[in-house]
Design a protein around this motif. Structure first.
Motif, PDB file in Angstrom:
ATOM      1  N   THR A 168      -4.669  -7.142   9.604  1.00  0.00           N
ATOM      2  CA  THR A 168      -4.835  -6.521   8.289  1.00  0.00           C
ATOM      3  C   THR A 168      -3.454  -6.168   7.761  1.00  0.00           C
ATOM      4  O   THR A 168      -2.640  -5.605   8.487  1.00  0.00           O
ATOM      5  CB  THR A 168      -5.698  -5.250   8.393  1.00  0.00           C
ATOM      6  N   SER A 169      -3.191  -6.509   6.495  1.00  0.00           N
ATOM      7  CA  SER A 169      -1.860  -6.291   5.936  1.00  0.00           C
ATOM      8  C   SER A 169      -1.796  -4.982   5.158  1.00  0.00           C
ATOM      9  O   SER A 169      -2.776  -4.547   4.546  1.00  0.00           O
ATOM     10  CB  SER A 169      -1.459  -7.464   5.050  1.00  0.00           C
ATOM     11  N   TYR A 170      -0.590  -4.368   5.196  1.00  0.00           N
ATOM     12  CA  TYR A 170      -0.334  -3.082   4.552  1.00  0.00           C
ATOM     13  C   TYR A 170       1.013  -3.144   3.838  1.00  0.00           C
ATOM     14  O   TYR A 170       1.815  -4.049   4.069  1.00  0.00           O
ATOM     15  CB  TYR A 170      -0.325  -1.953   5.583  1.00  0.00           C
ATOM     16  N   TYR A 171       1.250  -2.126   2.986  1.00  0.00           N
ATOM     17  CA  TYR A 171       2.485  -2.116   2.201  1.00  0.00           C
ATOM     18  C   TYR A 171       2.926  -0.670   1.951  1.00  0.00           C
ATOM     19  O   TYR A 171       2.118   0.183   1.597  1.00  0.00           O
ATOM     20  CB  TYR A 171       2.259  -2.811   0.858  1.00  0.00           C
ATOM     21  N   ASN A 172       4.216  -0.401   2.161  1.00  0.00           N
ATOM     22  CA  ASN A 172       4.804   0.916   1.871  1.00  0.00           C
ATOM     23  C   ASN A 172       6.138   0.724   1.161  1.00  0.00           C
ATOM     24  O   ASN A 172       6.814  -0.280   1.355  1.00  0.00           O
ATOM     25  CB  ASN A 172       5.048   1.705   3.157  1.00  0.00           C
ATOM     26  N   GLU A 173       6.501   1.729   0.362  1.00  0.00           N
ATOM     27  CA  GLU A 173       7.780   1.739  -0.344  1.00  0.00           C
ATOM     28  C   GLU A 173       8.397   3.121  -0.242  1.00  0.00           C
ATOM     29  O   GLU A 173       7.681   4.119  -0.207  1.00  0.00           O
ATOM     30  CB  GLU A 173       7.565   1.471  -1.840  1.00  0.00           C
ATOM     31  N   ILE A 221      10.851  -5.751   6.686  1.00  0.00           N
ATOM     32  CA  ILE A 221      11.393  -4.613   5.948  1.00  0.00           C
ATOM     33  C   ILE A 221      12.428  -5.160   4.971  1.00  0.00           C
ATOM     34  O   ILE A 221      13.402  -5.789   5.391  1.00  0.00           O
ATOM     35  CB  ILE A 221      12.043  -3.581   6.883  1.00  0.00           C
ATOM     36  N   PHE A 222      12.210  -4.927   3.690  1.00  0.00           N
ATOM     37  CA  PHE A 222      13.113  -5.406   2.642  1.00  0.00           C
ATOM     38  C   PHE A 222      13.984  -4.246   2.181  1.00  0.00           C
ATOM     39  O   PHE A 222      13.466  -3.198   1.796  1.00  0.00           O
ATOM     40  CB  PHE A 222      12.320  -5.950   1.449  1.00  0.00           C
ATOM     41  N   PHE A 223      15.275  -4.438   2.200  1.00  0.00           N
ATOM     42  CA  PHE A 223      16.229  -3.444   1.698  1.00  0.00           C
ATOM     43  C   PHE A 223      16.799  -3.974   0.389  1.00  0.00           C
ATOM     44  O   PHE A 223      17.488  -4.992   0.376  1.00  0.00           O
ATOM     45  CB  PHE A 223      17.353  -3.212   2.706  1.00  0.00           C
ATOM     46  N   TYR A 224      16.489  -3.285  -0.714  1.00  0.00           N
ATOM     47  CA  TYR A 224      16.964  -3.675  -2.032  1.00  0.00           C
ATOM     48  C   TYR A 224      18.013  -2.680  -2.511  1.00  0.00           C
ATOM     49  O   TYR A 224      17.796  -1.480  -2.492  1.00  0.00           O
ATOM     50  CB  TYR A 224      15.821  -3.709  -3.045  1.00  0.00           C
ATOM     51  N   ARG A 225      19.134  -3.203  -2.989  1.00  0.00           N
ATOM     52  CA  ARG A 225      20.182  -2.383  -3.588  1.00  0.00           C
ATOM     53  C   ARG A 225      20.142  -2.639  -5.091  1.00  0.00           C
ATOM     54  O   ARG A 225      20.586  -3.693  -5.558  1.00  0.00           O
ATOM     55  CB  ARG A 225      21.540  -2.762  -2.990  1.00  0.00           C
ATOM     56  N   ILE A 261      10.224  -6.605  11.634  1.00  0.00           N
ATOM     57  CA  ILE A 261       9.761  -5.399  12.319  1.00  0.00           C
ATOM     58  C   ILE A 261       9.574  -5.707  13.796  1.00  0.00           C
ATOM     59  O   ILE A 261       8.910  -6.681  14.163  1.00  0.00           O
ATOM     60  CB  ILE A 261       8.431  -4.893  11.706  1.00  0.00           C
ATOM     61  N   ASN A 262      10.186  -4.871  14.624  1.00  0.00           N
ATOM     62  CA  ASN A 262      10.082  -5.015  16.066  1.00  0.00           C
ATOM     63  C   ASN A 262       9.881  -3.621  16.664  1.00  0.00           C
ATOM     64  O   ASN A 262      10.838  -3.009  17.148  1.00  0.00           O
ATOM     65  CB  ASN A 262      11.339  -5.685  16.618  1.00  0.00           C
ATOM     66  N   PRO A 263       8.647  -3.093  16.642  1.00  0.00           N
ATOM     67  CA  PRO A 263       8.437  -1.714  17.107  1.00  0.00           C
ATOM     68  C   PRO A 263       8.535  -1.590  18.626  1.00  0.00           C
ATOM     69  O   PRO A 263       8.226  -2.519  19.364  1.00  0.00           O
ATOM     70  CB  PRO A 263       7.023  -1.397  16.628  1.00  0.00           C
ATOM     71  N   ASP A 264       8.990  -0.412  19.070  1.00  0.00           N
ATOM     72  CA  ASP A 264       9.048  -0.144  20.506  1.00  0.00           C
ATOM     73  C   ASP A 264       7.693   0.395  20.976  1.00  0.00           C
ATOM     74  O   ASP A 264       6.714   0.390  20.225  1.00  0.00           O
ATOM     75  CB  ASP A 264      10.199   0.815  20.836  1.00  0.00           C
ATOM     76  N   LYS A 276      16.218   0.865  -2.127  1.00  0.00           N
ATOM     77  CA  LYS A 276      14.761   0.830  -2.207  1.00  0.00           C
ATOM     78  C   LYS A 276      14.270   0.034  -1.007  1.00  0.00           C
ATOM     79  O   LYS A 276      14.675  -1.109  -0.801  1.00  0.00           O
ATOM     80  CB  LYS A 276      14.303   0.175  -3.510  1.00  0.00           C
ATOM     81  N   ILE A 277      13.413   0.663  -0.207  1.00  0.00           N
ATOM     82  CA  ILE A 277      12.900   0.039   1.010  1.00  0.00           C
ATOM     83  C   ILE A 277      11.447  -0.338   0.779  1.00  0.00           C
ATOM     84  O   ILE A 277      10.633   0.498   0.385  1.00  0.00           O
ATOM     85  CB  ILE A 277      13.013   0.994   2.210  1.00  0.00           C
ATOM     86  N   LYS A 278      11.126  -1.609   1.026  1.00  0.00           N
ATOM     87  CA  LYS A 278       9.753  -2.092   0.925  1.00  0.00           C
ATOM     88  C   LYS A 278       9.364  -2.623   2.302  1.00  0.00           C
ATOM     89  O   LYS A 278      10.083  -3.428   2.888  1.00  0.00           O
ATOM     90  CB  LYS A 278       9.629  -3.213  -0.106  1.00  0.00           C
ATOM     91  N   VAL A 279       8.233  -2.142   2.802  1.00  0.00           N
ATOM     92  CA  VAL A 279       7.770  -2.553   4.128  1.00  0.00           C
ATOM     93  C   VAL A 279       6.438  -3.274   3.965  1.00  0.00           C
ATOM     94  O   VAL A 279       5.447  -2.679   3.541  1.00  0.00           O
ATOM     95  CB  VAL A 279       7.610  -1.340   5.072  1.00  0.00           C
ATOM     96  N   GLU A 280       6.436  -4.563   4.256  1.00  0.00           N
ATOM     97  CA  GLU A 280       5.211  -5.354   4.284  1.00  0.00           C
ATOM     98  C   GLU A 280       4.886  -5.581   5.750  1.00  0.00           C
ATOM     99  O   GLU A 280       5.594  -6.302   6.437  1.00  0.00           O
ATOM    100  CB  GLU A 280       5.394  -6.675   3.549  1.00  0.00           C
TER     101      GLU A 280
END
Length: 147
Positions: free
Chosen positions: A136-141, A89-93, A105-108, A126-130
């Motif tokens: 299989t890879s995914y991407y969300n913003e 998870i990328f946090f951009y300011r 990422i460490n999901p419960d 701005k949050i970018k989630v790779e």
């Protein structure tokens, strides 16, 4: 003192040069930091990112990014086992590159990952989630406002 054409033209040129020098000084002292230092290499791999976005859009259930009072909750699709989900998870300011950071990422067991907002300064993020699941890879913003 009488102002003639010669003195008027000299005054206009002098004021113009002073204005130009002031503008050069102002523009040279502006911060022009880039969103990323290696932007050129990022543009070369942009097609891979587009493919990830297309795969993400085809999912029956998408990653949900929800901002609560004191945290940001990432809920991954239930169709994936929590042990198969990994990524960053990328946090951009945008206003201050020095505040950018990355989390693993460490999901419960409920396929959620929580990030407390106390570590985020107030303002736009701005949050970018790779992320990947089942190889299989995914991407969300998402763009959020922290108060």
């Amino acid at each position: 003192m009488k102002l003639n054409w010669g003195k008027g033209i000299a005054l206009v040129y002098t004021l113009f040069m002073i204005g130009v020098l002031i503008m050069v000084y102002i523009f040279m002292n502006q911060d022009v930091s880039l969103v990323t230092d290696d932007y050129y290499s990022k543009t070369l791999t942009y097609q891979k990112e587009i493919d990830k976005i297309n795969r993400t859009n085809l999912l029956p259930e998408n990653l949900l990014i929800k901002q609560n009072q004191d945290s940001i909750l990432f809920t991954f699709p239930k169709m994936f086992a929590s042990s198969s989900i990994s990524g960053l998870i990328f946090f951009y300011r945008p206003s201050d590159q020095s505040k950018d950071f990355v989390l693993k990422i460490n999901p419960d067991s409920r396929n959620t990952h929580t990030v407390p907002t106390k570590q985020l300064s107030n303002g736009l993020w701005k949050i970018k989630v790779e992320w990947s699941a089942s190889d299989t890879s995914y991407y969300n913003e998402k763009v959020i406002m922290v108060n």
